[in-house]
Design an enzyme around this catalytic site. Structure first.
Site, PDB file in Angstrom:
ATOM      1  N   CYS A  15      38.894 -15.196   8.437  1.00 49.98           N
ATOM      2  CA  CYS A  15      39.777 -15.089   7.051  1.00 49.98           C
ATOM      3  C   CYS A  15      41.294 -14.935   7.138  1.00 49.98           C
ATOM      4  CB  CYS A  15      39.285 -13.989   6.328  1.00 49.98           C
ATOM      5  SG  CYS A  15      39.926 -13.621   4.608  1.00 49.98           S
ATOM      6  N   VAL A  56      36.336 -11.159   0.933  1.00 46.74           N
ATOM      7  CA  VAL A  56      36.749 -10.273   1.989  1.00 46.74           C
ATOM      8  C   VAL A  56      38.329 -10.703   1.696  1.00 46.74           C
ATOM      9  CG1 VAL A  56      35.215  -9.958   3.261  1.00 46.74           C
ATOM     10  CG2 VAL A  56      36.872 -11.712   3.773  1.00 46.74           C
ATOM     11  N   SER A  69      43.635  -9.391  -1.147  1.00 47.98           N
ATOM     12  CA  SER A  69      44.582  -9.124  -0.150  1.00 47.98           C
ATOM     13  C   SER A  69      46.077  -8.477  -0.817  1.00 47.98           C
ATOM     14  CB  SER A  69      44.592 -10.354   0.611  1.00 47.98           C
ATOM     15  OG  SER A  69      45.235 -11.429   0.117  1.00 47.98           O
TER      16      SER A  69
END
Length: 222
Positions: A15, A56, A69
């Site tokens: 990722c 994520v 993020s």
């Protein structure tokens, strides 16, 4: 500023958005643990509870989850030195905007890898190249980083793109026409320890497994 919080980064090995968080943590020399989940599998219930969007990265700070993020990067930059955003509000806003461009280019890179047909692959490749040309015009004329000599959060945002692009160019001989200024920037980012140490040691192997599993035109044309 505090560095006493216990941090756990929840991530996928491939990722790019999770890698951003890891780069920032490495750059700030903050101790943290990483838990890797497997993409495509049914995720554990504890993860579903801490990640409302099911994505994520998630940064768990003393038991409190922080997700998305961009939010994680902002949190880390507010809490831990050195500050990677510029102090000037306008400069900071400008760089936040270019960080969004980096996220858009991740999408183009992903399409380039996963497109099943040549037309889709070529379109994604051209879009990625055009996007990098636009970024080149925004870079400081002074090397090596986005701002020149100062490594910033905007550099953190773009670094995972170049990590993956470097592998793709080496393996598939993509022949992207990238400006010398972008090349200098990429080389400077890839040379940083915080970037090198933000992925698993066998990242190229893991990433290529992902690429091959995608079974796109890029793999099948070889």
């Amino acid at each position: 500023m505090s560095n006493s919080n216990k941090l756990q980064l929840i991530s996928f090995k491939v990722c790019p958005f999770a890698q951003r968080a890891a780069i920032a943590l490495q750059e700030k020399k903050v101790a943290y643990e990483t838990e890797y989940l497997v993409p495509g599998e049914d995720q554990p219930e504890w993860f579903k509870q801490i990640s409302p969007l099911g994505k994520v990265p998630v940064l768990v700070v003393d038991g409190t989850p922080v997700f998305e993020s961009a939010v994680i990067l902002e949190y880390l930059d507010e809490v831990y030195a050195p500050q990677l955003h510029p102090a000037d509000p306008l400069a900071k806003a400008r760089q936040r905007a270019w960080m969004e461009v980096a996220s858009e280019l991740f999408g183009k890179q992903y399409l380039m890898v996963t497109s099943k047909e040549q037309a889709g692959f070529e379109t994604a490749k051209q879009d990625l190249q055009a996007g990098l040309e636009r970024v080149a015009k925004a870079l400081s004329t002074e090397e090596p980083f986005f701002n020149g000599s100062q490594f910033a959060l905007v550099d953190v945002a773009f670094a995972p793109l170049f990590v993956r692009l470097d592998i793709l160019e080496q393996v598939f001989k993509l022949n992207l026409h990238i400006s010398p200024r972008i090349e200098a920037w990429r080389s400077a980012l890839l040379a940083k320890d915080s970037v090198k140490n933000s992925v698993v040691t066998n990242f190229e192997e893991v990433f290529m497994m992902f690429v091959k599993k995608s079974d796109g035109y890029l793999v099948n044309k070889l």
